[in-house]
Write a protein that holds these residues in place. Sequence first.
Motif, PDB file in Angstrom:
ATOM      1  N   GLY A  69       7.500 -21.747 -13.883  1.00  0.00           N
ATOM      2  CA  GLY A  69       7.005 -20.436 -14.237  1.00  0.00           C
ATOM      3  C   GLY A  69       6.850 -19.472 -13.085  1.00  0.00           C
ATOM      4  O   GLY A  69       6.762 -18.260 -13.298  1.00  0.00           O
ATOM      5  N   GLN A  70       6.824 -19.985 -11.844  1.00  0.00           N
ATOM      6  CA  GLN A  70       6.582 -19.125 -10.700  1.00  0.00           C
ATOM      7  C   GLN A  70       7.758 -19.119  -9.725  1.00  0.00           C
ATOM      8  O   GLN A  70       8.219 -18.062  -9.308  1.00  0.00           O
ATOM      9  CB  GLN A  70       5.299 -19.559  -9.997  1.00  0.00           C
ATOM     10  N   TRP A  71       8.250 -20.309  -9.362  1.00  0.00           N
ATOM     11  CA  TRP A  71       9.375 -20.353  -8.431  1.00  0.00           C
ATOM     12  C   TRP A  71      10.691 -19.965  -9.104  1.00  0.00           C
ATOM     13  O   TRP A  71      11.461 -19.156  -8.575  1.00  0.00           O
ATOM     14  CB  TRP A  71       9.517 -21.745  -7.811  1.00  0.00           C
ATOM     15  N   LEU A  72      10.956 -20.535 -10.279  1.00  0.00           N
ATOM     16  CA  LEU A  72      12.259 -20.366 -10.919  1.00  0.00           C
ATOM     17  C   LEU A  72      12.623 -18.904 -11.191  1.00  0.00           C
ATOM     18  O   LEU A  72      13.757 -18.491 -10.893  1.00  0.00           O
ATOM     19  CB  LEU A  72      12.322 -21.176 -12.216  1.00  0.00           C
ATOM     20  N   PRO A  73      11.736 -18.081 -11.758  1.00  0.00           N
ATOM     21  CA  PRO A  73      12.133 -16.703 -12.076  1.00  0.00           C
ATOM     22  C   PRO A  73      12.631 -15.906 -10.875  1.00  0.00           C
ATOM     23  O   PRO A  73      13.456 -15.005 -11.023  1.00  0.00           O
ATOM     24  CB  PRO A  73      10.844 -16.096 -12.649  1.00  0.00           C
ATOM     25  N   GLY A  74      12.149 -16.230  -9.669  1.00  0.00           N
ATOM     26  CA  GLY A  74      12.583 -15.488  -8.489  1.00  0.00           C
ATOM     27  C   GLY A  74      13.641 -16.189  -7.671  1.00  0.00           C
ATOM     28  O   GLY A  74      14.001 -15.727  -6.580  1.00  0.00           O
ATOM     29  N   SER A  75      14.169 -17.294  -8.188  1.00  0.00           N
ATOM     30  CA  SER A  75      15.111 -18.103  -7.403  1.00  0.00           C
ATOM     31  C   SER A  75      16.557 -17.679  -7.569  1.00  0.00           C
ATOM     32  O   SER A  75      17.415 -18.038  -6.758  1.00  0.00           O
ATOM     33  CB  SER A  75      14.991 -19.571  -7.821  1.00  0.00           C
ATOM     34  N   GLY A  76      16.848 -16.947  -8.650  1.00  0.00           N
ATOM     35  CA  GLY A  76      18.242 -16.617  -8.932  1.00  0.00           C
ATOM     36  C   GLY A  76      19.013 -17.750  -9.587  1.00  0.00           C
ATOM     37  O   GLY A  76      20.225 -17.659  -9.759  1.00  0.00           O
ATOM     38  N   ARG A  77      18.329 -18.818  -9.976  1.00  0.00           N
ATOM     39  CA  ARG A  77      18.985 -19.974 -10.610  1.00  0.00           C
ATOM     40  C   ARG A  77      18.481 -20.145 -12.034  1.00  0.00           C
ATOM     41  O   ARG A  77      17.453 -19.592 -12.419  1.00  0.00           O
ATOM     42  CB  ARG A  77      18.707 -21.262  -9.811  1.00  0.00           C
ATOM     43  N   GLU A  78      19.225 -20.936 -12.830  1.00  0.00           N
ATOM     44  CA  GLU A  78      18.846 -21.257 -14.202  1.00  0.00           C
ATOM     45  C   GLU A  78      18.667 -22.765 -14.331  1.00  0.00           C
ATOM     46  O   GLU A  78      19.295 -23.549 -13.613  1.00  0.00           O
ATOM     47  CB  GLU A  78      19.923 -20.786 -15.186  1.00  0.00           C
ATOM     48  N   ILE A  79      17.816 -23.174 -15.267  1.00  0.00           N
ATOM     49  CA  ILE A  79      17.629 -24.602 -15.530  1.00  0.00           C
ATOM     50  C   ILE A  79      18.851 -25.155 -16.252  1.00  0.00           C
ATOM     51  O   ILE A  79      19.358 -24.554 -17.188  1.00  0.00           O
ATOM     52  CB  ILE A  79      16.372 -24.850 -16.376  1.00  0.00           C
ATOM     53  N   ARG A  80      19.324 -26.318 -15.793  1.00  0.00           N
ATOM     54  CA  ARG A  80      20.429 -27.009 -16.459  1.00  0.00           C
ATOM     55  C   ARG A  80      19.880 -27.878 -17.577  1.00  0.00           C
ATOM     56  O   ARG A  80      18.735 -28.320 -17.560  1.00  0.00           O
ATOM     57  CB  ARG A  80      21.176 -27.864 -15.429  1.00  0.00           C
ATOM     58  N   SER A  81      20.700 -28.111 -18.601  1.00  0.00           N
ATOM     59  CA  SER A  81      20.292 -28.908 -19.754  1.00  0.00           C
ATOM     60  C   SER A  81      20.344 -30.391 -19.393  1.00  0.00           C
ATOM     61  O   SER A  81      21.294 -31.092 -19.699  1.00  0.00           O
ATOM     62  CB  SER A  81      21.233 -28.639 -20.906  1.00  0.00           C
ATOM     63  N   ALA A  82      19.329 -30.863 -18.700  1.00  0.00           N
ATOM     64  CA  ALA A  82      19.221 -32.260 -18.275  1.00  0.00           C
ATOM     65  C   ALA A  82      17.745 -32.518 -18.005  1.00  0.00           C
ATOM     66  O   ALA A  82      16.978 -31.580 -17.784  1.00  0.00           O
ATOM     67  CB  ALA A  82      20.058 -32.512 -17.011  1.00  0.00           C
ATOM     68  N   PRO A  83      17.323 -33.785 -18.035  1.00  0.00           N
ATOM     69  CA  PRO A  83      15.902 -34.069 -17.811  1.00  0.00           C
ATOM     70  C   PRO A  83      15.506 -33.872 -16.353  1.00  0.00           C
ATOM     71  O   PRO A  83      16.314 -34.048 -15.437  1.00  0.00           O
ATOM     72  CB  PRO A  83      15.777 -35.537 -18.221  1.00  0.00           C
ATOM     73  N   SER A  84      14.246 -33.516 -16.146  1.00  0.00           N
ATOM     74  CA  SER A  84      13.697 -33.532 -14.796  1.00  0.00           C
ATOM     75  C   SER A  84      13.535 -34.982 -14.353  1.00  0.00           C
ATOM     76  O   SER A  84      13.336 -35.885 -15.172  1.00  0.00           O
ATOM     77  CB  SER A  84      12.337 -32.825 -14.767  1.00  0.00           C
ATOM     78  N   ILE A  85      13.638 -35.194 -13.045  1.00  0.00           N
ATOM     79  CA  ILE A  85      13.502 -36.541 -12.488  1.00  0.00           C
ATOM     80  C   ILE A  85      12.256 -36.596 -11.619  1.00  0.00           C
ATOM     81  O   ILE A  85      12.021 -35.715 -10.791  1.00  0.00           O
ATOM     82  CB  ILE A  85      14.734 -36.913 -11.625  1.00  0.00           C
ATOM     83  N   GLU A  86      11.454 -37.614 -11.821  1.00  0.00           N
ATOM     84  CA  GLU A  86      10.294 -37.849 -10.962  1.00  0.00           C
ATOM     85  C   GLU A  86      10.575 -39.073 -10.094  1.00  0.00           C
ATOM     86  O   GLU A  86      10.868 -40.148 -10.608  1.00  0.00           O
ATOM     87  CB  GLU A  86       9.039 -38.071 -11.815  1.00  0.00           C
ATOM     88  N   HIS A  87      10.514 -38.887  -8.771  1.00  0.00           N
ATOM     89  CA  HIS A  87      10.725 -39.981  -7.824  1.00  0.00           C
ATOM     90  C   HIS A  87       9.360 -40.405  -7.296  1.00  0.00           C
ATOM     91  O   HIS A  87       8.705 -39.648  -6.589  1.00  0.00           O
ATOM     92  CB  HIS A  87      11.634 -39.513  -6.684  1.00  0.00           C
ATOM     93  N   TYR A  88       8.934 -41.608  -7.661  1.00  0.00           N
ATOM     94  CA  TYR A  88       7.610 -42.089  -7.293  1.00  0.00           C
ATOM     95  C   TYR A  88       7.677 -42.732  -5.902  1.00  0.00           C
ATOM     96  O   TYR A  88       8.272 -43.795  -5.729  1.00  0.00           O
ATOM     97  CB  TYR A  88       7.099 -43.068  -8.342  1.00  0.00           C
ATOM     98  N   LYS A  89       7.059 -42.072  -4.918  1.00  0.00           N
ATOM     99  CA  LYS A  89       7.181 -42.505  -3.531  1.00  0.00           C
ATOM    100  C   LYS A  89       6.227 -43.651  -3.186  1.00  0.00           C
ATOM    101  O   LYS A  89       6.408 -44.328  -2.180  1.00  0.00           O
ATOM    102  CB  LYS A  89       6.910 -41.311  -2.600  1.00  0.00           C
ATOM    103  N   ASN A  90       5.185 -43.835  -3.976  1.00  0.00           N
ATOM    104  CA  ASN A  90       4.295 -44.976  -3.803  1.00  0.00           C
ATOM    105  C   ASN A  90       3.814 -45.426  -5.176  1.00  0.00           C
ATOM    106  O   ASN A  90       4.175 -44.830  -6.191  1.00  0.00           O
ATOM    107  CB  ASN A  90       3.133 -44.656  -2.853  1.00  0.00           C
TER     108      ASN A  90
END
Length: 298
Positions: free
Chosen positions: A258-279
């Motif tokens: 809601g905050q970074w994306l609108p000003g990034s010049g990019r669009e969301i791709r139709s794919a799931p978000s990935i969470e990488h658990y570092k610990n």
Amino acid sequence: MKQETNNTYQERILKVLIHIQNHLDNDLSLAELAKVAMFSPYHFHRIFSGMVGESVAEHIRRLRLERAALRLKGSQMPITQIAFEAGLETHEGFTRAFRAMFNLSPTEFRKLHQALSYSQAPSGVHFMQEGNLESFDPLIMDRNTMDVEIKKVDPIRVAFMRHVGPYQEVGSTWEKLCAWAGPKGLFRPDTVFYGLSYDDPNVTPPDKIRYDACITAPDNIQAEGDVGVQTIGDGDYAVCTHNGPYEKLTETYGKLCGQWLPGSGREIRSAPSIEHYKNSPQDTPPEDLVTDIYMPLE
């Protein structure tokens, strides 16, 4: 024998669910999906409805409308284009279907959610580019800044188990996956744990939310019962780090979309978000957990 048959059915229906979400823009005929599941079309429809809890048509329609809602929230795509990609060729038909599901017209939904996003915008946004998954160092995000890196991610092969229900209840799915993975020798020094978050809990009903608990898997590991195999990644992602309890991941997603994306010049791709658990929450206090969030980009 009954348990073996049940596992086979789960494996085949899981393949169909993955096929649907990866081909939402395709025709997705009953005959095609039955072929993926290796059932006759007549029996497939009944099996799918019984195991998934909604008909094939209802499932596809819901996923397309939920994707449309996410695009209304996170992009400036014309509503007519979003309607067409939802499988509804007229603005009027899309508006009726959307209002029936969300109790708002597409225009009202967009105005409401984008107004909420912008009203909470941070004072600064830092934008960086390049980098790769292996060399990425955790980036710290606080209430005043958002550090985001755009990364090209190579394909990653994973074994996974699907959870359907509230995100807060994924723990039992992880326990089952780990119990399956341990005897197969999948816990190695280079093993990575990922979560795939398909749905926005502000859009999708709690009992329909999809999440895949994933563990990196070599080529010799194959699908087995309710454990599937898929390839994740393979494209550009906006990456930021969430520090703290998993329960607050939604807040970081909200800032990223809601905050970074609108000003990034990019669009969301139709794919799931990935969470990488570092610990791991098994030996790490909630406030010290570190999770890299990968949001797919066109």
